[in-house]
Design a protein around this motif. Structure first.
Motif, short mmCIF file in Angstrom:
data_model
loop_
_atom_site.label_atom_id
_atom_site.label_comp_id
_atom_site.label_asym_id
_atom_site.label_seq_id
_atom_site.Cartn_x
_atom_site.Cartn_y
_atom_site.Cartn_z
N ARG A 37 0.75 -1.20 -0.04
CA ARG A 37 -0.06 0.08 0.00
C ARG A 37 0.81 1.17 0.04
NH1 ARG A 37 -3.37 1.80 5.27
NH2 ARG A 37 -1.52 1.30 6.00
N GLY A 38 0.27 2.22 -0.70
CA GLY A 38 1.37 3.42 -0.54
C GLY A 38 0.39 4.78 -0.88
N LYS A 39 1.01 5.88 -0.61
CA LYS A 39 0.30 7.33 -0.82
C LYS A 39 1.22 8.03 -2.03
CE LYS A 39 -0.26 9.39 3.00
NZ LYS A 39 0.08 10.65 3.91
N LEU A 40 0.20 8.19 -3.15
CA LEU A 40 0.80 8.84 -4.40
C LEU A 40 1.28 10.18 -4.04
CD1 LEU A 40 1.13 8.74 -7.57
CD2 LEU A 40 -1.14 9.92 -7.60
N HIS A 41 2.61 10.73 -4.50
CA HIS A 41 3.14 11.80 -4.48
C HIS A 41 3.36 12.58 -5.71
CE1 HIS A 41 4.63 12.28 -0.39
NE2 HIS A 41 4.06 10.95 -0.34
N HIS A 42 3.71 11.81 -6.91
CA HIS A 42 4.12 12.58 -7.98
C HIS A 42 3.75 11.67 -9.25
CE1 HIS A 42 5.81 15.77 -5.81
NE2 HIS A 42 6.71 14.96 -5.32
N ILE A 43 3.46 12.11 -10.21
CA ILE A 43 3.26 11.25 -11.59
C ILE A 43 4.10 11.99 -12.62
CG2 ILE A 43 1.77 10.76 -13.43
CD1 ILE A 43 -0.73 11.14 -11.42
N LYS A 95 -5.79 11.72 -7.19
CA LYS A 95 -5.90 12.97 -6.42
C LYS A 95 -4.31 12.80 -5.70
CE LYS A 95 -10.83 12.22 -5.40
NZ LYS A 95 -11.84 12.04 -4.68
N PRO A 96 -3.88 14.11 -5.33
CA PRO A 96 -2.62 14.02 -4.55
C PRO A 96 -2.87 13.28 -3.17
CG PRO A 96 -3.34 16.45 -5.40
CD PRO A 96 -4.41 15.29 -5.68
N LYS A 97 -1.75 12.62 -2.85
CA LYS A 97 -1.92 11.93 -1.53
C LYS A 97 -3.08 10.86 -1.66
CE LYS A 97 1.00 14.99 -0.11
NZ LYS A 97 2.55 14.72 -0.04
N GLN A 98 -3.24 10.56 -2.70
CA GLN A 98 -4.10 9.36 -2.94
C GLN A 98 -3.64 7.92 -2.23
OE1 GLN A 98 -6.60 9.47 -6.37
NE2 GLN A 98 -7.64 7.31 -6.11
N MET A 99 -4.34 7.14 -1.68
CA MET A 99 -3.95 6.05 -1.46
C MET A 99 -4.25 4.83 -2.60
SD MET A 99 -2.62 6.20 1.60
CE MET A 99 -2.42 4.53 2.16
N ILE A 100 -2.99 3.76 -2.78
CA ILE A 100 -3.14 3.00 -4.06
C ILE A 100 -2.49 1.80 -3.43
CG2 ILE A 100 -2.80 4.54 -5.66
CD1 ILE A 100 -0.11 3.95 -5.94
N TRP A 101 -2.97 0.63 -4.14
CA TRP A 101 -2.32 -0.68 -3.73
C TRP A 101 -1.28 -0.77 -5.16
CZ3 TRP A 101 -2.34 -3.39 0.69
CH2 TRP A 101 -3.51 -2.96 1.68
N PHE A 102 -0.14 -1.46 -4.86
CA PHE A 102 0.65 -2.09 -5.95
C PHE A 102 1.11 -3.47 -5.67
CE2 PHE A 102 2.83 0.78 -3.31
CZ PHE A 102 4.30 0.24 -3.17
N GLN A 103 0.90 -4.09 -6.62
CA GLN A 103 1.14 -5.65 -6.73
C GLN A 103 2.63 -5.62 -7.21
OE1 GLN A 103 -1.64 -8.51 -8.07
NE2 GLN A 103 -0.17 -10.13 -7.36
#
Length: 199
Positions: A37-43, A95-103
């Protein structure tokens, strides 16, 4: 009992460790395709810069916070080569700081090849790898990190190809542009045939 307790503690410490670099992630996490799990910072053009948010266990987490360093993981959408319009779409959708899951599917130098999931409500999650292809904003490429003859590789690759095919059939995104050029080429070639056949 004591040995079992130590093993459980060691495993929980790993699951609660905050990873700040792709190289910090244990090899078995990658080979077992663990979901983090993580929090998005930049694209960026290279991928998503994500702050890893580990599982929180009060006693262990409070001890670890004192010595954990800061850093962002570079997460790539495995099996996808996105177009510039794909990056713009991601910036609108996420969205900024959105929570995502990455496998985790693979690791290449400092980048992680992953399936990225975003929650869209209580019971619905969207796979960004598939969605960006479904919108016609990228192309399917081989999934780096997974053996090409593995069952998982072909299962995921088929999923991605199906998503890309939907965009192709509907002429969405990059496929709309290509269909326009195909029509233009056909017109030019048909005009040549008419000129050649004309008296």
């Amino acid at each position: 009992m004591a040995v079992a307790g130590v093993l459980v503690l060691a495993r929980s410490v790993r699951m609660t460790t905050k990873f700040t670099s792709a190289l910090d992630i244990p090899v078995e996490f990658v080979t077992k395709n663990v979901k983090l799990r993580g929090k998005l910072h930049h694209i960026t053009e290279k991928g998503l810069e994500v702050e890893h948010i580990p599982i929180s266990i009060p006693l262990i987490t409070s001890i670890q916070r004192k010595w954990q360093s800061k850093g962002l993981l570079l997460v790539k959408l495995a099996g996808v080569e996105w177009a510039p319009s794909g990056m713009a779409w991601l910036q609108q959708e996420l969205k900024p700081k959105q929570m995502i899951w990455f496998q985790l599917l693979g690791r290449e130098e400092l980048a992680l090849e992953c399936l990225v999931l975003v929650n869209k409500g209580r019971f619905l999650s969207v796979c960004l790898n598939e969605e960006i292809l479904r919108q016609g904003l990228g192309r399917t490429v081989p999934i780096k990190g997974l053996p090409h003859d593995s069952h998982l590789h072909w299962k995921l690759h088929r999923r991605l190809l199906r998503a890309e095919l939907k965009a192709l059939k509907k002429h969405k995104g990059i496929w709309q542009e290509e269909s326009y050029y195909e029509r233009l080429r056909d017109r030019i070639s048909s005009n040549r045939v008419v000129q050649v056949n004309s008296p």
